[in-house]
Design a protein around this motif. Structure first.
Motif, PDB file in Angstrom:
ATOM      1  N   ARG A 219      47.137  31.295  43.648  1.00 26.40           N
ATOM      2  CA  ARG A 219      45.755  31.248  44.111  1.00 26.40           C
ATOM      3  C   ARG A 219      44.996  30.125  43.427  1.00 26.40           C
ATOM      4  NH1 ARG A 219      46.759  36.695  42.661  1.00 26.40           N
ATOM      5  NH2 ARG A 219      46.872  38.136  44.426  1.00 26.40           N
ATOM      6  N   SER A 220      44.064  29.540  44.142  1.00 24.66           N
ATOM      7  CA  SER A 220      43.159  28.572  43.530  1.00 24.66           C
ATOM      8  C   SER A 220      42.097  29.276  42.707  1.00 24.66           C
ATOM      9  CB  SER A 220      42.494  27.703  44.605  1.00 24.66           C
ATOM     10  OG  SER A 220      43.456  26.938  45.290  1.00 24.66           O
ATOM     11  N   GLY A 221      41.715  30.461  43.115  1.00 21.83           N
ATOM     12  CA  GLY A 221      40.719  31.238  42.385  1.00 21.83           C
ATOM     13  C   GLY A 221      40.961  32.714  42.590  1.00 21.83           C
ATOM     14  N   TYR A 222      40.648  33.494  41.558  1.00 19.29           N
ATOM     15  CA  TYR A 222      40.861  34.937  41.628  1.00 19.29           C
ATOM     16  C   TYR A 222      39.731  35.599  40.857  1.00 19.29           C
ATOM     17  CZ  TYR A 222      43.299  39.450  41.274  1.00 19.29           C
ATOM     18  OH  TYR A 222      43.643  40.769  41.367  1.00 19.29           O
ATOM     19  N   PHE A 223      38.934  36.384  41.549  1.00 19.33           N
ATOM     20  CA  PHE A 223      37.776  37.019  40.933  1.00 19.33           C
ATOM     21  C   PHE A 223      37.968  38.525  40.942  1.00 19.33           C
ATOM     22  CE2 PHE A 223      36.417  33.031  42.779  1.00 19.33           C
ATOM     23  CZ  PHE A 223      35.651  32.456  41.764  1.00 19.33           C
ATOM     24  N   VAL A 224      37.780  39.141  39.804  1.00 21.41           N
ATOM     25  CA  VAL A 224      37.921  40.589  39.661  1.00 21.41           C
ATOM     26  C   VAL A 224      36.633  41.140  39.085  1.00 21.41           C
ATOM     27  CG1 VAL A 224      39.225  42.469  38.607  1.00 21.41           C
ATOM     28  CG2 VAL A 224      40.397  40.374  39.300  1.00 21.41           C
ATOM     29  N   GLY A 225      36.062  42.153  39.735  1.00 18.51           N
ATOM     30  CA  GLY A 225      34.839  42.772  39.248  1.00 18.51           C
ATOM     31  C   GLY A 225      35.085  43.630  38.026  1.00 18.51           C
ATOM     32  N   GLY A 226      33.998  44.151  37.479  1.00 20.71           N
ATOM     33  CA  GLY A 226      34.095  44.983  36.290  1.00 20.71           C
ATOM     34  C   GLY A 226      34.758  46.319  36.574  1.00 20.71           C
ATOM     35  N   PRO A 227      35.154  47.025  35.516  1.00 23.32           N
ATOM     36  CA  PRO A 227      35.894  48.284  35.702  1.00 23.32           C
ATOM     37  C   PRO A 227      35.009  49.484  36.005  1.00 23.32           C
ATOM     38  CG  PRO A 227      35.668  47.798  33.361  1.00 23.32           C
ATOM     39  CD  PRO A 227      35.054  46.639  34.088  1.00 23.32           C
ATOM     40  N   THR A 228      33.685  49.345  35.927  1.00 27.62           N
ATOM     41  CA  THR A 228      32.790  50.488  36.116  1.00 27.62           C
ATOM     42  C   THR A 228      32.475  50.682  37.593  1.00 27.62           C
ATOM     43  OG1 THR A 228      31.789  50.078  33.943  1.00 27.62           O
ATOM     44  CG2 THR A 228      30.581  51.494  35.468  1.00 27.62           C
ATOM     45  N   SER A 229      32.814  51.838  38.108  1.00 27.74           N
ATOM     46  CA  SER A 229      32.542  52.127  39.514  1.00 27.74           C
ATOM     47  C   SER A 229      31.038  52.168  39.757  1.00 27.74           C
ATOM     48  CB  SER A 229      33.169  53.471  39.892  1.00 27.74           C
ATOM     49  OG  SER A 229      32.899  53.792  41.232  1.00 27.74           O
ATOM     50  N   GLY A 230      30.580  51.521  40.825  1.00 29.71           N
ATOM     51  CA  GLY A 230      29.164  51.449  41.122  1.00 29.71           C
ATOM     52  C   GLY A 230      28.477  50.261  40.482  1.00 29.71           C
ATOM     53  N   ALA A 231      29.175  49.589  39.558  1.00 28.08           N
ATOM     54  CA  ALA A 231      28.612  48.407  38.900  1.00 28.08           C
ATOM     55  C   ALA A 231      29.684  47.333  38.761  1.00 28.08           C
ATOM     56  CB  ALA A 231      28.035  48.765  37.530  1.00 28.08           C
ATOM     57  N   SER A 232      30.597  47.303  39.722  1.00 28.98           N
ATOM     58  CA  SER A 232      31.681  46.319  39.730  1.00 28.98           C
ATOM     59  C   SER A 232      31.397  45.305  40.821  1.00 28.98           C
ATOM     60  CB  SER A 232      33.029  47.015  39.972  1.00 28.98           C
ATOM     61  OG  SER A 232      34.070  46.075  39.998  1.00 28.98           O
ATOM     62  N   HIS A 233      31.029  44.114  40.423  1.00 31.90           N
ATOM     63  CA  HIS A 233      30.581  43.103  41.377  1.00 31.90           C
ATOM     64  C   HIS A 233      31.582  41.946  41.425  1.00 31.90           C
ATOM     65  CE1 HIS A 233      26.884  45.386  41.277  1.00 31.90           C
ATOM     66  NE2 HIS A 233      26.755  45.141  39.964  1.00 31.90           N
TER      67      HIS A 233
END
Length: 276
Positions: A219-233
């Motif tokens: 991948r050229s880029g890979y974005f993963v949100g935070g681990p907290t459900s409801g606050a993972s952006h």
């Protein structure tokens, strides 16, 4: 001469002697082999070398420090000063110590009293470096086998609980603004006060602020949100509000076919670059 030799004199020079041949000082006792005390304005030791050899050669033989400078009372003078304004090639200071396996080649043990200035400074007001493609005022070269050894070409440790306002590495390029700034764990490129882990400010009229490409199959880029459900952006994008503004553009690699377009006025195009 066996024992101690003390030479005292008067005049502008306390003692002056011309030696032809070699002079060797051998000291097997646990005392100072050669001590020069200079209280006047002249040089304590002057070495002039006219031949293609060493002006000063020190054979350490794996013992104590080769050169030890005690400047405990110095407040404004230079501890070590080299003046070579006419040298255009070669090394002003060259340290060759391939046998060192641990410790330091250059070690500034303590600069606790330093409030202004630097422990090590390389200062140049010349323009000759502008015509060179390699090198610089400070150059770190490494030719070791990094695949089998863990090597740090530049290792900076700022390990103190009270050093919260200290910048670990700061590079400033006055012609185009800061090239790279890190402070408080943030990295800034083109910005002097990064407010994010990576903050990039560029002149988008002439260049991309951020360009990421992949030469392989990943991948050229890979974005993963935070681990907290409801606050993972994921990704947050701000752009202009007009139809000519780009919010999000996804093209093929050849950059000639639009796959997905979001314009500033809220229109979404799939397979077209002009959604209306």
């Amino acid at each position: 001469i066996s024992g101690d030799l003390t030479v005292e004199g008067g005049g502008s020079y306390a003692y002056s002697e011309v030696l032809t041949g070699d002079m060797k000082i051998t000291n097997t006792a646990a005392t100072i082999g050669l001590e020069i005390v200079q209280s006047g304005a002249e040089k304590a030791l002057s070495i002039k070398q006219d031949a293609a050899a060493y002006a000063l050669f020190i054979d350490n033989n794996a013992n104590q420090s080769s050169i030890y400078i005690d400047a405990d009372g110095a407040t404004s003078s230079s501890l070590f000063y080299v003046n070579a304004p006419s040298q255009t090639t070669g090394n002003i200071i060259h340290i060759d110590n391939p046998a060192v396996t641990e410790g330091y080649v250059i070690h500034v043990a303590s600069a606790d009293a330093l409030t202004t200035g630097s422990a090590i400074t390389v200062d140049s007001g010349g323009t000759a470096l502008a015509s060179t493609a390699t090198g610089g005022l400070v150059e770190i070269l490494h030719t070791g086998n990094s695949t089998s050894n863990v090597n740090n070409l530049l290792y900076i440790v700022n390990d103190h609980a009270s050093a919260t306002g200290t910048t670990g590495l700061k590079i400033k390029q006055d012609s185009t603004g800061p090239a790279l700034v890190t402070m408080g764990g943030n990295v800034g490129i083109g910005v002097i006060d990064p407010d994010a882990k990576v903050a990039i400010v560029g002149d988008h009229a002439t260049q991309n602020s951020l360009s990421v490409s992949s030469a392989g199959t990943g991948r050229s880029g890979y974005f993963v949100g935070g681990p907290t459900s409801g606050a993972s952006h994921g990704v947050y994008i701000q752009a202009g509000k007009d139809a000519s503004d780009w919010g999000l553009n996804i093209y093929n690699r050849a950059n000639d076919t639009a796959h997905f377009i979001v314009t500033g006025d809220g229109n979404v195009g799939i397979g077209t670059d002009a959604p209306d």
